[in-house]
Motif scaffolding. Structure first.
Motif, PDB file in Angstrom:
ATOM      1  N   ALA A  54       0.823  -1.207   0.000  1.00  0.00           N
ATOM      2  CA  ALA A  54       0.000   0.000   0.000  1.00  0.00           C
ATOM      3  C   ALA A  54       0.860   1.261   0.000  1.00  0.00           C
ATOM      4  N   ALA A  55       1.949   1.264   0.769  1.00  0.00           N
ATOM      5  CA  ALA A  55       2.817   2.439   0.826  1.00  0.00           C
ATOM      6  C   ALA A  55       3.564   2.640  -0.488  1.00  0.00           C
ATOM      7  N   ALA A  56       4.106   1.567  -1.047  1.00  0.00           N
ATOM      8  CA  ALA A  56       4.932   1.681  -2.245  1.00  0.00           C
ATOM      9  C   ALA A  56       4.120   2.042  -3.485  1.00  0.00           C
ATOM     10  N   GLU A  57       2.938   1.474  -3.624  1.00  0.00           N
ATOM     11  CA  GLU A  57       2.183   1.619  -4.857  1.00  0.00           C
ATOM     12  C   GLU A  57       1.073   2.667  -4.795  1.00  0.00           C
ATOM     13  N   SER A  62       2.096   8.726   3.533  1.00  0.00           N
ATOM     14  CA  SER A  62       0.736   9.066   3.954  1.00  0.00           C
ATOM     15  C   SER A  62      -0.127   7.818   4.137  1.00  0.00           C
ATOM     16  N   ILE A  63       0.498   6.638   4.077  1.00  0.00           N
ATOM     17  CA  ILE A  63      -0.220   5.402   4.397  1.00  0.00           C
ATOM     18  C   ILE A  63      -0.806   5.482   5.802  1.00  0.00           C
ATOM     19  N   VAL A  64      -0.187   6.320   6.658  1.00  0.00           N
ATOM     20  CA  VAL A  64      -0.735   6.549   8.002  1.00  0.00           C
ATOM     21  C   VAL A  64      -2.155   7.080   7.903  1.00  0.00           C
ATOM     22  N   LEU A  65      -2.363   8.052   7.032  1.00  0.00           N
ATOM     23  CA  LEU A  65      -3.708   8.603   6.838  1.00  0.00           C
ATOM     24  C   LEU A  65      -4.624   7.586   6.175  1.00  0.00           C
TER      25      LEU A  65
END
Length: 467
Positions: A54-57, A62-65
């Motif tokens: 999810a973070a890379a792609e 902002s994966i935190v949000l």
């Protein structure tokens, strides 16, 4: 409730739970068991597998949000789930709730889509387990598993053998009593929580804030897209709903466990994802073992090794509960004769042995042959479609049966169900077009199964013929 409405309710939902000669499950789970099973599924599988992809792609740091957004949607859905779970405390989760509110046909499609969610989710966690285990064997013991035996054909291998083997182990455990599953889960949940606390405590001092710049490289659409992928991490509350028939006091304990697990998970996921994207560039996390990847570059000795080993334990627990949930869902559908009734037969320990074996085989084939990115998006679209129907079900039942007893009531109706429905639709629209095509094919196959097999053989059809 009027006599006429009560009769319509009874006709809508077949009484397979108490009918003579039908398979039954034992009520052996308390509030702590249910909460541990929910936390055990949510806190572990998703964070150890999905964060990197999810973070890379999608979202970058902002994966935190994204996790906060996904968690908010899930809290709203969980409030809807809780009302229906307290009213219809039997196996099947959203499938059973839809049966009680919208009827047999929609219920079959919801169950069919949930089956896709659970089977594919189990395969995704097995793939993550394989990636983490292979990395651990290499870093801890210098044992290199050949890629041909650690990846499916789509990733340059032949078969993901570790993923297949761990599903086999899970099946062996699940054919035992449900109390055994609960005991193992409670023991491993403590390990999982400890691991995530350790991840935050050990990783925080190593955060390089330059890794958070830019914070949202893919913009708002990336945050929403990341939330759609991160949604996979919150599927554990559906496992709680699926275990309602085995709960000792389902009307009170199931809502408590559903809502509690989502709140706990949201906080932990936000903290852990912030640490991971702070100690490693988000692009480097694009694999099925992001925690192992992030901590592998820190050179922190035995602490890093402990985290890797504990990650494997947490993934094992998550896989155990996801396979458990898929078996209970299909058990309800088979008991209602929408799928082959013979598969619902229980063994001496009051567990559906046949279904456990069949679904374990399907999961092993998927995990052994498919890459994780395809698997994750299929999970999410199946879950989002089912959750949306649950939200609609609350609205329908409030209008159709306003006097019916509700041990738990979703607050602020219709605002909460409508917001939950909007959230599900918003997240679903961000999924890849090919994912929608695959989902459409799955739905068409489900319609063919229902029209060609289930509709003529279901419990309701049999009762109608007799009358």
């Amino acid at each position: 409730m009027t006599t006429a409405r009560a009769e319509r309710w009874r006709r809508r939902l077949p009484d397979t739970v108490t009918a003579e000669g039908t398979p039954k499950l034992s009520r052996r789970l308390g509030r702590l068991d249910l909460t541990a099973m929910g936390v055990g599924t949510i806190v572990g599988a998703g964070i150890f597998v999905i964060t990197g992809v999810a973070a890379a792609e999608k979202a970058g740091p902002s994966i935190v949000l994204s996790f906060l957004l996904a968690g908010t949607v899930c809290v709203l859905v969980a409030l809807c789930y809780s009302e229906l779970a307290a009213m219809v405390p039997v196996s099947g989760s959203a499938y059973t709730y839809t049966y009680a509110t919208l009827g047999e046909g929609p219920a079959f499609l919801v169950g069919w889509n949930l089956l896709l969610e659970f089977v594919i989710a189990g395969a995704a966690v097995a793939i993550g387990w394989s990636g983490t285990t292979v990395a651990a064997l290499d870093s801890l013991f210098g044992i290199t598993v050949p890629k041909a035996l650690a990846a499916g054909p789509g990733e340059g291998g032949i078969v993901n053998l570790p993923a297949v083997l761990i599903i086999g182990v899970i099946v062996v455990v699940l054919v035992g009593e449900v109390s055994l599953t609960a005991r193992i889960t409670k023991a491993l949940v403590g390990v999982t929580i400890g691991v995530l606390v350790l991840v935050v405590a050990v990783g925080a001092p190593h955060i390089d804030v330059t890794n958070w710049t830019p914070f949202a490289p893919f913009g708002l659409s990336g945050i929403v897209g990341g939330a759609a992928i991160a949604f996979f991490a919150f599927l554990g509350f559906d496992v709680v709903a699926a275990s309602a028939e085995e709960a000792r006091n389902p009307r009170r304990d199931v809502p408590f466990a559903i809502i509690g697990t989502v709140l706990i998970a949201t906080l932990l996921y936000a903290l852990v994802s912030a640490v991971l994207t702070g100690i490693a560039p988000f692009a480097s996390l694009d694999n099925s073992a992001p925690i192992a990847t992030a901590f592998g570059g820190l050179k922190i000795g035995w602490i890093g090794n402990v985290i890797v080993i504990a990650s494997i334990i947490a993934l094992t627990k998550g896989l155990l509960l996801i396979v458990y949930a898929q078996v209970r869902l299909m058990f309800a559908m088979c008991r209602d004769r929408l799928l082959p009734f013979g598969l619902a037969q229980t063994g001496k320990r009051a567990t559906p042995v046949r279904l456990t074996l069949v679904l374990g085989l399907f999961g092993a084939v998927i995990a052994g042959l498919l890459p994780i990115d395809i698997v994750v998006e299929l999970v999410n679209i199946g879950a989002l479609s089912a959750f949306a129907v649950v939200c609609v079900g609350v609205l329908v039942l409030r209008k159709a049966e306003p006097e019916r007893e509700r041990p738990f009531r979703t607050p602020f109706v219709p605002v909460v169900p409508v917001l939950a429905l909007i959230g599900c639709v918003l997240l679903a629209t961000t999924l890849d077009g090919l994912t929608w095509v695959r989902f459409a094919v799955w739905v068409v196959v489900g319609l063919a199964v229902y029209l060609g097999y289930s509709r003529k053989r279901s419990t309701l059809a049999t009762v109608a013929v007799r009358n």
